[in-house]
Write an enzyme that holds these catalytic residues in place. Sequence first.
Site, PDB file in Angstrom:
ATOM      1  N   HIS A   1       0.778  -1.286  -0.193  1.00  0.00           N
ATOM      2  CA  HIS A   1      -0.031  -0.144   0.246  1.00  0.00           C
ATOM      3  C   HIS A   1       0.894   1.171   0.018  1.00  0.00           C
ATOM      4  O   HIS A   1       0.372   2.516  -0.185  1.00  0.00           O
ATOM      5  CB  HIS A   1      -1.209   0.008   1.504  1.00  0.00           C
ATOM      6  CG  HIS A   1      -0.057   0.330   2.465  1.00  0.00           C
ATOM      7  ND1 HIS A   1       0.351  -0.765   3.366  1.00  0.00           N
ATOM      8  CD2 HIS A   1       0.308   1.310   3.315  1.00  0.00           C
ATOM      9  CE1 HIS A   1       0.911  -0.356   4.435  1.00  0.00           C
ATOM     10  NE2 HIS A   1       0.985   0.826   4.373  1.00  0.00           N
TER      11      HIS A   1
HETATM   12  C1  UD1 Z   1      -1.139   5.820   5.681  1.00  0.00           C
HETATM   13  C2  UD1 Z   1       0.243   6.144   6.328  1.00  0.00           C
HETATM   14  C3  UD1 Z   1       1.234   4.975   5.805  1.00  0.00           C
HETATM   15  C4  UD1 Z   1       0.866   3.717   6.617  1.00  0.00           C
HETATM   16  C5  UD1 Z   1      -0.757   3.607   6.319  1.00  0.00           C
HETATM   17  C6  UD1 Z   1      -1.267   2.312   7.001  1.00  0.00           C
HETATM   18  C7  UD1 Z   1       0.701   8.572   5.886  1.00  0.00           C
HETATM   19  C8  UD1 Z   1       1.177   9.567   5.218  1.00  0.00           C
HETATM   20  N1  UD1 Z   1       0.581   7.435   5.620  1.00  0.00           N
HETATM   21  O1  UD1 Z   1      -1.232   5.633   4.581  1.00  0.00           O
HETATM   22  O2  UD1 Z   1       2.492   5.471   6.505  1.00  0.00           O
HETATM   23  O3  UD1 Z   1       1.625   2.928   6.170  1.00  0.00           O
HETATM   24  O4  UD1 Z   1      -1.534   4.670   6.421  1.00  0.00           O
HETATM   25  O5  UD1 Z   1      -2.160   1.462   6.337  1.00  0.00           O
HETATM   26  O6  UD1 Z   1       0.117   8.728   6.911  1.00  0.00           O
HETATM   27  N2  UD1 Z   1      -8.767   5.068   2.595  1.00  0.00           N
HETATM   28  C9  UD1 Z   1     -10.030   4.623   2.530  1.00  0.00           C
HETATM   29  N3  UD1 Z   1     -10.413   3.960   3.837  1.00  0.00           N
HETATM   30  C10 UD1 Z   1      -9.740   4.158   4.881  1.00  0.00           C
HETATM   31  C11 UD1 Z   1      -8.448   4.574   4.731  1.00  0.00           C
HETATM   32  C12 UD1 Z   1      -7.817   5.151   3.698  1.00  0.00           C
HETATM   33  O7  UD1 Z   1     -10.722   4.588   1.572  1.00  0.00           O
HETATM   34  O8  UD1 Z   1     -10.188   3.521   5.858  1.00  0.00           O
HETATM   35  C13 UD1 Z   1      -8.424   5.860   1.278  1.00  0.00           C
HETATM   36  C14 UD1 Z   1      -8.115   7.408   1.473  1.00  0.00           C
HETATM   37  O9  UD1 Z   1      -9.312   7.869   1.529  1.00  0.00           O
HETATM   38  C15 UD1 Z   1      -7.154   7.569   0.779  1.00  0.00           C
HETATM   39  C16 UD1 Z   1      -6.241   6.388   0.513  1.00  0.00           C
HETATM   40  O10 UD1 Z   1      -7.065   5.400   1.127  1.00  0.00           O
HETATM   41  O11 UD1 Z   1      -7.522   7.936  -0.685  1.00  0.00           O
HETATM   42  C17 UD1 Z   1      -5.016   6.669   1.429  1.00  0.00           C
HETATM   43  O12 UD1 Z   1      -5.181   7.114   2.639  1.00  0.00           O
HETATM   44  P1  UD1 Z   1      -4.182   7.625   3.511  1.00  0.00           P
HETATM   45  O13 UD1 Z   1      -4.739   7.626   4.985  1.00  0.00           O
HETATM   46  O14 UD1 Z   1      -4.022   9.123   2.985  1.00  0.00           O
HETATM   47  O15 UD1 Z   1      -2.825   7.342   3.475  1.00  0.00           O
HETATM   48  P2  UD1 Z   1      -2.568   5.512   3.534  1.00  0.00           P
HETATM   49  O16 UD1 Z   1      -1.967   5.037   2.233  1.00  0.00           O
HETATM   50  O17 UD1 Z   1      -3.478   4.852   4.287  1.00  0.00           O
HETATM   51  N1  UDP Z   2      -2.926  -5.454   9.596  1.00  0.00           N
HETATM   52  C1  UDP Z   2      -4.245  -5.786   9.729  1.00  0.00           C
HETATM   53  N2  UDP Z   2      -4.938  -6.409   8.729  1.00  0.00           N
HETATM   54  C2  UDP Z   2      -4.688  -6.226   7.541  1.00  0.00           C
HETATM   55  C3  UDP Z   2      -3.194  -5.934   7.255  1.00  0.00           C
HETATM   56  C4  UDP Z   2      -2.534  -5.325   8.122  1.00  0.00           C
HETATM   57  O1  UDP Z   2      -4.619  -5.934  10.900  1.00  0.00           O
HETATM   58  O2  UDP Z   2      -5.587  -6.442   6.499  1.00  0.00           O
HETATM   59  C5  UDP Z   2      -2.013  -5.099  10.774  1.00  0.00           C
HETATM   60  C6  UDP Z   2      -0.775  -5.672  10.804  1.00  0.00           C
HETATM   61  O3  UDP Z   2      -0.849  -6.883  11.793  1.00  0.00           O
HETATM   62  C7  UDP Z   2       0.135  -4.747  11.389  1.00  0.00           C
HETATM   63  C8  UDP Z   2      -0.445  -3.302  10.818  1.00  0.00           C
HETATM   64  O4  UDP Z   2      -1.773  -3.746  10.365  1.00  0.00           O
HETATM   65  O5  UDP Z   2      -0.133  -4.910  12.856  1.00  0.00           O
HETATM   66  C9  UDP Z   2       0.305  -2.894   9.771  1.00  0.00           C
HETATM   67  O6  UDP Z   2      -0.131  -1.671   9.331  1.00  0.00           O
HETATM   68  P1  UDP Z   2       0.192  -1.116   7.907  1.00  0.00           P
HETATM   69  O7  UDP Z   2       0.956  -2.116   7.014  1.00  0.00           O
HETATM   70  O8  UDP Z   2      -1.234  -0.685   7.149  1.00  0.00           O
HETATM   71  O9  UDP Z   2       0.932  -0.015   7.889  1.00  0.00           O
HETATM   72  P2  UDP Z   2       2.539   0.233   8.225  1.00  0.00           P
HETATM   73  O10 UDP Z   2       2.978  -0.696   9.074  1.00  0.00           O
HETATM   74  O11 UDP Z   2       2.982   0.256   6.910  1.00  0.00           O
HETATM   75  O12 UDP Z   2       2.688   1.571   8.659  1.00  0.00           O
END
Ligand code: UD1
Ligand code: UDP
Length: 378
Positions: A206
């Site tokens: 992601h």
């Molecule tokens: C964010 C974090 C990243 C982390 C990730 C964990 C930042 C800069 N990045 O990235 O470090 O690894 O979370 O998962 O903060 N969206 C949905 N539903 C949700 C969540 C997100 O539709 O529940 C969509 C948002 O609307 C957006 C995209 O996913 O279009 C990205 O979401 P955003 O929170 O900006 O960044 P992540 O890629 O999730």
């Molecule tokens: N995780 C979860 N469900 C999923 C994918 C990840 O519960 O479908 C959990 C995973 O066990 C870990 C955390 O989410 O604890 C990692 O988050 P993510 O990869 O979104 O973020 P990052 O660590 O890259 O910031």
Amino acid sequence: MKLFIISGARPQFIKLAPIIEEILKRNDISLYHLHTGQHFDKNMSNIFFEELGLPSPDINLGINRGSHAELVGKMLIEIEKELIIQKPEAILVVGDTNSTIAGGLAAVKLQIPVIHLESGLRSNDFRMPEEINRRLTDHLCRLLITTSETATNNLIAEGIKKEWIFQTGDPMVDGILRNINKAEEKSSILKEHGLKSKEYVLLTMHRQENVDIKERIVSILESLKELNITIVYPIHPRTKKRIEEFGIEDFLDDEKWHIIKPVGYLDFIKLQKNAKIILTDSGGIQKEALTLNIPCITLRDNTEWVETLEIGANTLVGAEKAKIIEAVNNILQDENKYTNIRWENPYGDGRASKEIVVEIIRRYIEGELDTPTSYMIE
Ligand code: UD1
Ligand code: UDP
């Protein structure tokens, strides 16, 4: 002590869960939990509170639309308002997301001491928003909690005072150790998807620097196309959107793919524990794979979690097709090597969360969090 904690994104709920559990066992910390709303789907947010039995946040700001600047800007404004109302003695932020930097910045400008959990990690790669968020947050803090010597040394090299750093284990390890048996017992995720233990690769992907760049995501998907093994992929909403926008859904049109919605923590631990290999660009999952003794291949050019590489639990492959295929085949061909492997965990043995809470209280009581000079850098 009144402690204000900030969460917003999936990994933050998981990192904070064992800390909140520890706080709730005590009667000397009053907690105020602000959720920025950054993640908002049920299976990216609420599910973790329900599964882990955590109290709901006291407030959810519902901020999740817009560019990085819009998100951080809106969070900053709204968090400041809450801090002024709540008047906490300290604020705890975690990790490297937009919610982390927004919380830290709002608090330090009000001269509220900032505590940062997961400080000091550096990828040295400014293409990653996470690197910017983490670095800047570290430099706002009066207590920097690190989970490795490398992280501590990074901070010292950047001029941060040694006495502001507290090094301990990693709460994510605590979370895995506290929940693995429950996950094995309660989760029926393998059955639901007709999966057999050790007969699939678990994929998560992601990160912005992979999925927002068409060449990189295509290169990763092309390499996966060549693998002759079941791939389970709980797809992150960002990646789902990008795959549709780029019109590259065909890559996933094969029987070997199990594309599922993001799953809850217990299901995800179960999927990890029973995977043959974990392929990921996540930060946290690299540590969880090591803790569960599952070989990990990381789809990034660098990692902040350098210990996972040193131990041999993790291989960095970037988005390069040949490297991805080679790394997967190396593990598949050397099955015995990984069958009963037990890596020594550089991120602790499950006691970190308790130690962190004890240290926060100790520093508060001894007046170390907020001294008259703590906002003056020599
Ligand atoms: C964010 C974090 C990243 C982390 C990730 C964990 C930042 C800069 N990045 O990235 O470090 O690894 O979370 O998962 O903060 N969206 C949905 N539903 C949700 C969540 C997100 O539709 O529940 C969509 C948002 O609307 C957006 C995209 O996913 O279009 C990205 O979401 P955003 O929170 O900006 O960044 P992540 O890629 O999730
Ligand atoms: N995780 C979860 N469900 C999923 C994918 C990840 O519960 O479908 C959990 C995973 O066990 C870990 C955390 O989410 O604890 C990692 O988050 P993510 O990869 O979104 O973020 P990052 O660590 O890259 O910031």
